[in-house]
Design a protein around this motif. Structure first.
Motif, PDB file in Angstrom:
ATOM      1  N   UNK A  58      35.057  47.219  41.212  1.00 56.56           N
ATOM      2  CA  UNK A  58      36.017  48.166  40.662  1.00 56.56           C
ATOM      3  C   UNK A  58      36.970  48.795  41.661  1.00 56.56           C
ATOM      4  N   UNK A  59      37.130  48.154  42.804  1.00 48.85           N
ATOM      5  CA  UNK A  59      38.092  48.699  43.763  1.00 48.85           C
ATOM      6  C   UNK A  59      39.499  48.418  43.255  1.00 48.85           C
ATOM      7  N   UNK A  60      40.202  49.476  42.875  1.00 49.56           N
ATOM      8  CA  UNK A  60      41.450  49.343  42.121  1.00 49.56           C
ATOM      9  C   UNK A  60      42.516  48.543  42.854  1.00 49.56           C
ATOM     10  N   UNK A  61      42.525  48.631  44.175  1.00 49.77           N
ATOM     11  CA  UNK A  61      43.604  47.973  44.901  1.00 49.77           C
ATOM     12  C   UNK A  61      43.298  46.527  45.274  1.00 49.77           C
ATOM     13  N   UNK A  62      42.099  46.060  44.925  1.00 49.79           N
ATOM     14  CA  UNK A  62      41.789  44.656  45.195  1.00 49.79           C
ATOM     15  C   UNK A  62      42.574  43.765  44.228  1.00 49.79           C
ATOM     16  N   UNK A  63      42.905  42.576  44.682  1.00 43.82           N
ATOM     17  CA  UNK A  63      43.607  41.622  43.822  1.00 43.82           C
ATOM     18  C   UNK A  63      42.724  41.260  42.640  1.00 43.82           C
ATOM     19  N   UNK A  64      43.378  40.904  41.529  1.00 46.84           N
ATOM     20  CA  UNK A  64      42.637  40.578  40.301  1.00 46.84           C
ATOM     21  C   UNK A  64      41.630  39.466  40.522  1.00 46.84           C
ATOM     22  N   UNK A  65      42.031  38.430  41.282  1.00 46.74           N
ATOM     23  CA  UNK A  65      41.127  37.300  41.515  1.00 46.74           C
ATOM     24  C   UNK A  65      39.900  37.760  42.298  1.00 46.74           C
ATOM     25  N   UNK A  66      40.121  38.668  43.253  1.00 49.66           N
ATOM     26  CA  UNK A  66      39.001  39.176  44.044  1.00 49.66           C
ATOM     27  C   UNK A  66      38.053  39.972  43.158  1.00 49.66           C
ATOM     28  N   UNK A  67      38.626  40.788  42.264  1.00 47.91           N
ATOM     29  CA  UNK A  67      37.791  41.580  41.359  1.00 47.91           C
ATOM     30  C   UNK A  67      36.975  40.673  40.456  1.00 47.91           C
ATOM     31  N   UNK A  68      37.604  39.596  39.975  1.00 48.90           N
ATOM     32  CA  UNK A  68      36.884  38.677  39.092  1.00 48.90           C
ATOM     33  C   UNK A  68      35.775  37.955  39.847  1.00 48.90           C
ATOM     34  N   UNK A  69      36.080  37.515  41.082  1.00 45.73           N
ATOM     35  CA  UNK A  69      35.062  36.852  41.906  1.00 45.73           C
ATOM     36  C   UNK A  69      33.854  37.759  42.128  1.00 45.73           C
ATOM     37  N   UNK A  70      34.158  39.012  42.387  1.00 45.32           N
ATOM     38  CA  UNK A  70      33.094  39.974  42.653  1.00 45.32           C
ATOM     39  C   UNK A  70      32.227  40.173  41.416  1.00 45.32           C
TER      40      UNK A  70
END
Ligand SMILES: Nc1nc2c(ncn2[C@@H]2O[C@H](COP(=O)(O)OP(=O)(O)O)[C@@H](O)[C@H]2O)c(=O)[nH]1
Ligand SMILES: [Mg+2]
Length: 176
Positions: A58-70
């Motif tokens: 849920x780190x808001x400034x991470x890229x969408x792909x990174x958030x999905x990977x996480x």
């Protein structure tokens, strides 16, 4: 050995609580920069179980792909770890659960994984307000009060209770 995962948004206080739980100061890195912990740090406790400091979601400034990977990584973690005795899900006393938190709550409920909620940073409020906040947060995520410990890594409030609850999960776990 059985393991316990520490789950929560980035900056919720995972590394600080892990340090408090293990009674050491420099074990897990804490940071003021949210979204910094990427790797899963694993700590053996008394040679009986592992505590796993999972990357914060849920780190808001991470890229969408990174958030999905996480999210994929965390989903895989809670779904397939046969040594996983349960998770400690951290929620900040000051914040209403985010959409990411609610998604995590659904995932944990789906998997039927033993789950403890640790309300973090309780020192930010006085007694009455922290109880009110905790009740509101538990209602929002649908977790009963007996699965919750109100904690502060700073004052160590609730840390002993949390440790005991974790030991209970570890004692119950049968590794296949
Ligand atoms: N007041 C207060 N601040 C805390 C507490 N636990 C963590 N913090 C602060 O919250 C920030 C994030 O903590 P950290 O443990 O790195 O969070 P993580 O990203 O979830 O691992 C740091 O600035 C910590 O000092 C607590 O119990 N009380
Ligand atoms: Mg951390």
């Amino acid at each position: 050995m059985p393991e316990i995962g520490l789950l929560g948004r980035s900056n919720v206080g995972k590394s600080s609580l892990l340090n408090a739980l293990t009674g050491r100061r420099t074990l897990a890195r804490t940071s003021r920069t949210p979204g910094k912990t990427r790797a899963c740090n694993v700590f053996a406790v008394d040679q009986r179980f592992y505590l796993v400091d999972l990357p914060g979601y849920g780190y808001a400034r991470a890229a969408k792909t990174v958030r999905r990977e996480l999210l994929n990584l965390l989903t895989g973690y809670v779904s397939r770890r046969d040594r996983l005795a349960g998770v400690v899900w951290l929620l900040d006393v000051r914040r209403d659960p985010s959409p990411d938190d609610l998604a995590m709550g659904r995932l944990l409920a789906d998997r039927g994984l033993p789950t403890l909620v640790a309300i973090t940073k309780s020192d930010k409020f006085g007694r009455v307000q922290r109880t009110e906040r905790s009740v509101a947060i538990l209602n929002a995520v649908g977790i009963p009060a007996d699965q919750c410990v109100v904690t502060s890594a700073r004052t160590r409030d609730g840390v002993r209770d949390l440790r005991e609850a974790i030991e209970g999960f570890v004692a119950e776990k049968r590794i296949p």
